[in-house]
Design a protein around this motif. Structure first.
Motif, PDB file in Angstrom:
ATOM      1  N   VAL A  12       0.851  -1.189   0.000  1.00  0.00           N
ATOM      2  CA  VAL A  12       0.000   0.000   0.000  1.00  0.00           C
ATOM      3  C   VAL A  12       0.888   1.241   0.000  1.00  0.00           C
ATOM      4  O   VAL A  12       2.003   1.212   0.533  1.00  0.00           O
ATOM      5  N   GLN A  13       0.389   2.314  -0.597  1.00  0.00           N
ATOM      6  CA  GLN A  13       1.146   3.563  -0.625  1.00  0.00           C
ATOM      7  C   GLN A  13       1.032   4.294   0.707  1.00  0.00           C
ATOM      8  O   GLN A  13       0.048   4.117   1.442  1.00  0.00           O
ATOM      9  N   PRO A  14       2.022   5.119   1.036  1.00  0.00           N
ATOM     10  CA  PRO A  14       1.910   5.931   2.257  1.00  0.00           C
ATOM     11  C   PRO A  14       0.616   6.736   2.267  1.00  0.00           C
ATOM     12  O   PRO A  14       0.218   7.300   1.234  1.00  0.00           O
ATOM     13  N   GLY A  15      -0.028   6.745   3.422  1.00  0.00           N
ATOM     14  CA  GLY A  15      -1.315   7.419   3.554  1.00  0.00           C
ATOM     15  C   GLY A  15      -2.499   6.519   3.277  1.00  0.00           C
ATOM     16  O   GLY A  15      -3.643   6.912   3.531  1.00  0.00           O
ATOM     17  N   ASN A  83      -5.153   2.808   9.048  1.00  0.00           N
ATOM     18  CA  ASN A  83      -5.308   4.000   8.213  1.00  0.00           C
ATOM     19  C   ASN A  83      -4.060   4.868   8.313  1.00  0.00           C
ATOM     20  O   ASN A  83      -3.248   4.705   9.219  1.00  0.00           O
ATOM     21  N   SER A  84      -3.933   5.789   7.371  1.00  0.00           N
ATOM     22  CA  SER A  84      -2.794   6.724   7.369  1.00  0.00           C
ATOM     23  C   SER A  84      -1.476   5.979   7.529  1.00  0.00           C
ATOM     24  O   SER A  84      -0.626   6.351   8.350  1.00  0.00           O
ATOM     25  N   THR A  90       5.807  -0.778   7.891  1.00  0.00           N
ATOM     26  CA  THR A  90       6.174  -1.981   7.148  1.00  0.00           C
ATOM     27  C   THR A  90       6.715  -3.051   8.089  1.00  0.00           C
ATOM     28  O   THR A  90       7.647  -2.795   8.857  1.00  0.00           O
ATOM     29  N   ALA A  91       6.103  -4.224   8.042  1.00  0.00           N
ATOM     30  CA  ALA A  91       6.483  -5.318   8.946  1.00  0.00           C
ATOM     31  C   ALA A  91       5.650  -6.548   8.613  1.00  0.00           C
ATOM     32  O   ALA A  91       4.679  -6.466   7.853  1.00  0.00           O
ATOM     33  N   SER A 120       4.895   1.563   0.836  1.00  0.00           N
ATOM     34  CA  SER A 120       5.926   2.142  -0.030  1.00  0.00           C
ATOM     35  C   SER A 120       5.285   2.775  -1.253  1.00  0.00           C
ATOM     36  O   SER A 120       4.251   2.309  -1.741  1.00  0.00           O
ATOM     37  N   SER A 121       5.925   3.828  -1.748  1.00  0.00           N
ATOM     38  CA  SER A 121       5.453   4.458  -2.984  1.00  0.00           C
ATOM     39  C   SER A 121       6.182   3.876  -4.184  1.00  0.00           C
ATOM     40  O   SER A 121       5.902   4.266  -5.329  1.00  0.00           O
TER      41      SER A 121
END
Length: 121
Positions: A12-15, A83-84, A90-91, A120-121
């Protein structure tokens, strides 16, 4: 005797948001506390959230306000809404449950196999 099966991890992307699920199965008489822990590469396993059978929850400051733990006692399932999300989230996330085994009434602490969450983006 008792197994925990986790699902819902991924990239998933940050945020962004993810929802993890963990279902307990097997010879279960009762389940007390359920929770989520995580372990990042090179770090020790740490608490993410716990919830009692009655619904009282506990979070460390690192996730408070962003993560929400919930459970369905009838389905022996615990959830973690995240969320957010941040890269530092990351883990590998592990489900944990404290169970009374049916028949023997022995107390058992059970861990899931883990599900990877990558932010990560």
């Amino acid at each position: 005797q008792v197994q925990l099966l986790e699902s819902g991890g991924g990239l998933v992307q940050p945020g962004g948001s993810l929802r993890l699920s963990c279902a307990a199965s097997g010879s279960i008489f009762n389940i007390y506390d359920m929770g989520w822990y995580r372990q990042a590469p090179g770090k020790e396993r740490e608490l993410v959230a716990t919830i009692t059978r009655g619904g009282n929850s506990n979070y460390p400051d690192s996730v408070k306000g962003r993560f929400t733990i919930s459970r369905d006692n009838a389905a022996n399932t615990v959830y973690l809404q995240m969320n957010s999300l941040k890269p530092e989230d990351t883990a590998v996330y592990y489900c944990n449950s404290r169970v009374i085994v049916a028949g023997t009434f022995n107390y058992l602490e059970v861990w899931g196999q883990g599900t990877l969450v990558t932010v990560s983006s």
